[in-house]
Design an enzyme around this catalytic site. Structure first.
Site, PDB file in Angstrom:
ATOM      1  CG  MET A  14      -1.895  -1.172   1.237  1.00  0.00           C
ATOM      2  SD  MET A  14      -2.969  -1.191   2.687  1.00  0.00           S
ATOM      3  CE  MET A  14      -3.996   0.245   2.376  1.00  0.00           C
ATOM      4  CG  HIS A  15       0.543   3.394   2.420  1.00  0.00           C
ATOM      5  ND1 HIS A  15      -0.805   3.652   2.551  1.00  0.00           N
ATOM      6  CD2 HIS A  15       0.874   2.616   3.479  1.00  0.00           C
ATOM      7  CE1 HIS A  15      -1.258   3.064   3.640  1.00  0.00           C
ATOM      8  NE2 HIS A  15      -0.271   2.430   4.217  1.00  0.00           N
ATOM      9  CG  ASP A  57      -0.156  -5.144   1.701  1.00  0.00           C
ATOM     10  OD1 ASP A  57      -0.826  -4.248   2.255  1.00  0.00           O
ATOM     11  OD2 ASP A  57       1.090  -5.162   1.729  1.00  0.00           O
TER      12      ASP A  57
END
Length: 509
Positions: free
Chosen positions: A81-82, A241
């Site tokens: 992520m991110h 995830d």
């Protein structure tokens, strides 16, 4: 027979699995790639590695499972992520992607908080405070530090969504991963136009947001040819995830909690409503279940701490490693030979800064309490215990906020170890269940693909039909008190070391 693929674009590699409509795993494959750290606490990756690994692992799975081109009906995408993939108007990647564990954006987090009107106002807009790992600070970092590249910026995508672009030609994301950009109105499940305006960012930079089981496109002819599939294959939204791993563990109703020990560590709890931690210590994100949310605590270096320890101190020992590759079962067995508490040795797992509960990009890892009597077994045990204490930090925050914890289910590479699962049970003070199909996020998004293709009416139905636990580790009375006595010391160390962390950051700037 319809077959569904789950593709997880991880930090250290990509994993692809194929499942049949009953949820049975037909085959799996992984492909590794490097992560670059050009400066301390920076973390970058070349998105081309993700695409190459996707093609490689999909083709391996098709061969292993002896699947024909037309048998794969749908693909679900998961990923770290991110991260920020910066694209120009032609779809060219402008620079290496900044990852979730990159800590360079502390100043940009302050800028976002100020522009939003303060921390409380920011949390009201997007349910979370500004943290260095999130995507929005990375966009501002590009504007502040690489203005020429920012001037060419046309689109920003999350890692799995850049792979989606290569698969379908579509610029799309879904609610669970979008929650970690800091630009999503989490309660309304749409981009926050008020915050975008305050940050002077155009919403044209951002992709279309879908729910996790929604079809976002079909394979292009070029992608289908690369993968060995057909253009009839659809790609669903998928999930970040953490949410994907929770789906794979059946965390789809209140009271179920998931602990994950991958590169990072996660404690994840399902929520029927968007419950927000006023202090911002826990994340509140959209779940991959339509109309549901979750709360999440994150430690940035969990099994990653053990990986660092193995690479730094164990690769040259033939009793633990062959050709420089450490056998983690042997390493954990060595740790098990040391006593509870590692004879006064503590490890702080802040190798990449920290998020929960400290939200400190300057935090560093540390061994505290070393003596001449400590061996490598003690150090290894201290690493396992320190990471597990960090999970307890997350779980205790949830308990303090009234989050119900009826059952804990463990996943991730670290959870494959019976010893580490038992340590979780002892430290967390609750039974910890193993899973029958512990394939991580890839399994969760394969189920989402099955839902998107109509195999199940909902993700809850899919999990009820396919997800099963496989044994439980119960807290051992002989260990419960020793751990409880030591966790207070562990928690005190951060406050004592914080001034030193700040000084180190100033001297390293």
């Amino acid at each position: 027979m319809s077959v569904f693929l789950g593709i997880d674009i991880g930090t250290s590699g990509t994993k692809t699995i194929a499942i049949d409509p009953s949820g049975r795993v037909l085959a799996g494959a992984t492909a590794a790639y490097p992560c670059e750290h050009p400066r301390p606490l920076w973390s970058e990756q070349d998105p081309e590695h993700w695409w190459t690994a996707t093609v490689d692992t999909v083709r391996q799975v098709l061969t292993k499972a002896k699947l024909k081109r037309g048998e794969v009906s749908g693909i679900g995408l998961s990923g770290q992520m991110h991260g920020s993939v910066f694209l120009d108007k032609r779809g060219k990647v402008l620079r290496p992607a900044l990852l979730w564990n990159d800590q360079r954006t502390a100043a940009e987090c302050e800028e976002i908080t100020e522009r939003a009107g303060g921390r409380k106002r920011l949390v009201k807009l997007v349910a979370n405070p500004a943290l260095t790992g999130f995507q929005a600070p990375k966009i501002l970092w590009l504007r502040n530090h690489e203005p020429k590249r920012f001037g060419r910026l046309a689109h920003v995508l999350l890692p799995k969504d850049d792979v989606r672009r290569r698969l379908t030609g579509e610029l799309a994301t879904e609610v669970s991963d979008a929650s970690g950009t800091l630009l999503l109105d989490v309660a309304k499940r749409q981009w926050s136009k008020p915050l975008l305006s305050k940050l002077e960012l155009d919403d044209s930079l951002l992709p279309t947001v879908y729910e996790s089981e929604d079809v976002t496109g079909r394979l292009t002819a070029e992608a289908a040819d690369s993968l060995g599939l057909t253009t009839d294959c659809v790609v669903v939204g998928g999930a970040g995830d953490c949410a994907a791993g929770a789906i794979g563990n059946g965390i789809v109703q209140k009271g179920l909690v998931n602990t994950s020990l991958g590169t990072s560590g996660v404690v994840f709890a399902h929520s029927d409503t968007p419950e927000v931690d006023p202090a911002g210590r826990l994340h509140t994100f959209c779940h991959a279940v339509r109309g549901k949310w979750h709360q999440m605590g994150v430690t940035l270096s969990a099994a990653g701490s053990l990986g660092w320890f193995a690479d730094a101190l164990c690769r040259s020992d033939p009793s633990l490693a062959a050709d420089g590759v450490v056998d983690f079962e042997k390493l954990i067995a060595e740790a098990a030979d040391a006593p509870v508490g590692a004879e006064g040795l503590y490890f702080l797992p802040y190798l990449a800064g920290e998020r929960t509960p400290h939200a400190d990009p300057h935090a560093r890892g540390a061994f505290v309490g070393l003596t001449l009597g400590h061996t490598r077994a003690h150090l290894a045990r201290a690493v396992l215990e320190g990471v597990t204490y960090s999970l307890l930090d997350c779980l205790d925050l949830m308990r303090q906020l009234g989050v119900p914890v009826k059952q804990i289910r463990a996943t991730g590479g670290g959870a494959k170890s019976p010893f580490w699962r038992q340590m979780q049970a002892d430290v967390l003070g609750a039974p910890v269940h193993a899973m029958r199909a512990d394939e991580g996020p890839a399994y969760g998004v394969a189920l989402l693909a099955a839902v998107g293709c109509g195999e199940f009416a909902s993700i809850t139905e899919a999990c009820d039909a396919t997800v099963e636990t496989a044994g439980v580790s119960k807290p051992a009375a002989r260990n419960r008190r020793p751990y409880a006595d030591r966790v207070g010391v562990y928690r005190s160390l951060y406050s004592h070391l914080r001034p030193a962390y700040e000084a180190i950051a100033r001297l390293s700037a």
